[in-house]
Design an enzyme around this catalytic site. Structure first.
Site, PDB file in Angstrom:
ATOM      1  N   VAL A  66      54.388  61.255  51.725  1.00 38.33           N
ATOM      2  CA  VAL A  66      54.703  60.067  52.692  1.00 38.33           C
ATOM      3  C   VAL A  66      55.129  60.766  54.096  1.00 38.33           C
ATOM      4  CG1 VAL A  66      56.232  58.010  52.829  1.00 38.33           C
ATOM      5  CG2 VAL A  66      55.574  58.658  50.702  1.00 38.33           C
ATOM      6  N   CYS A  67      54.695  59.995  55.067  1.00 38.24           N
ATOM      7  CA  CYS A  67      55.083  60.298  56.428  1.00 38.24           C
ATOM      8  C   CYS A  67      55.423  58.826  57.102  1.00 38.24           C
ATOM      9  CB  CYS A  67      53.928  60.989  57.227  1.00 38.24           C
ATOM     10  SG  CYS A  67      52.348  60.010  57.343  1.00 38.24           S
ATOM     11  N   TYR A  68      55.104  58.930  58.495  1.00 38.34           N
ATOM     12  CA  TYR A  68      55.413  57.601  59.292  1.00 38.34           C
ATOM     13  C   TYR A  68      54.374  56.731  58.991  1.00 38.34           C
ATOM     14  CZ  TYR A  68      59.182  59.887  61.542  1.00 38.34           C
ATOM     15  OH  TYR A  68      60.188  60.674  61.825  1.00 38.34           O
ATOM     16  N   GLY A  70      50.901  57.677  57.832  1.00 36.79           N
ATOM     17  CA  GLY A  70      49.835  58.092  56.834  1.00 36.79           C
ATOM     18  C   GLY A  70      48.854  59.370  57.477  1.00 36.79           C
ATOM     19  N   PHE A  95      55.038  55.136  55.484  1.00 38.64           N
ATOM     20  CA  PHE A  95      56.475  54.558  55.026  1.00 38.64           C
ATOM     21  C   PHE A  95      56.466  53.215  56.027  1.00 38.64           C
ATOM     22  CE2 PHE A  95      60.791  53.214  56.021  1.00 38.64           C
ATOM     23  CZ  PHE A  95      61.170  53.031  54.674  1.00 38.64           C
TER      24      PHE A  95
END
EC number: 2.8.1.1
Length: 110
Positions: A66-68, A70, A95
């Site tokens: 998971v990042c900010y 995708g 996220f």
């Protein structure tokens, strides 16, 4: 060359979490963002903690990155797949999208 990871949509991740599917959930955002809110059960992953992850995480279990939004999770997922993890996924929308769709499914610092 085949792609080392797969894309995962938030609907599928929610279903996996609802059915308690065994998975490793890693969040690669900065420490402050992670502390302010993250998907329950996820662990923060950065250069300082990646060694522990490589030592501890089951290689045959699904791993969701998971990042900010995708995007950077795709590079991290590619790298993790290269470390021998068999089923690596990048969360589409990151996220930010998860929090928008499932605000009640975010662990926040109180």
């Amino acid at each position: 060359m085949t792609q080392a990871y797969e894309h995962l949509d938030p609907v599928t991740l929610k279903a996996w979490l609802d059915e308690a599917k065994p998975l490793t959930l890693v969040d690669i955002r900065d420490p402050l963002s992670y502390a302010q809110g993250h998907i329950p059960g996820s662990r923060h992953l950065d250069n300082a903690t990646v060694g522990d992850l490589l030592d501890q995480a089951p290689r045959d279990q699904a791993m969701v990155v998971v990042c900010y939004h995708g995007h950077s999770s795709q590079q991290a997922a590619t790298w993790l797949a290269g470390q021998g993890f068999a089923h690596v996924y990048s969360l589409d929308g990151g996220f930010t999208d998860w929090e928008h769709r499932h605000p009640q499914r975010v662990t926040r610092r109180s």
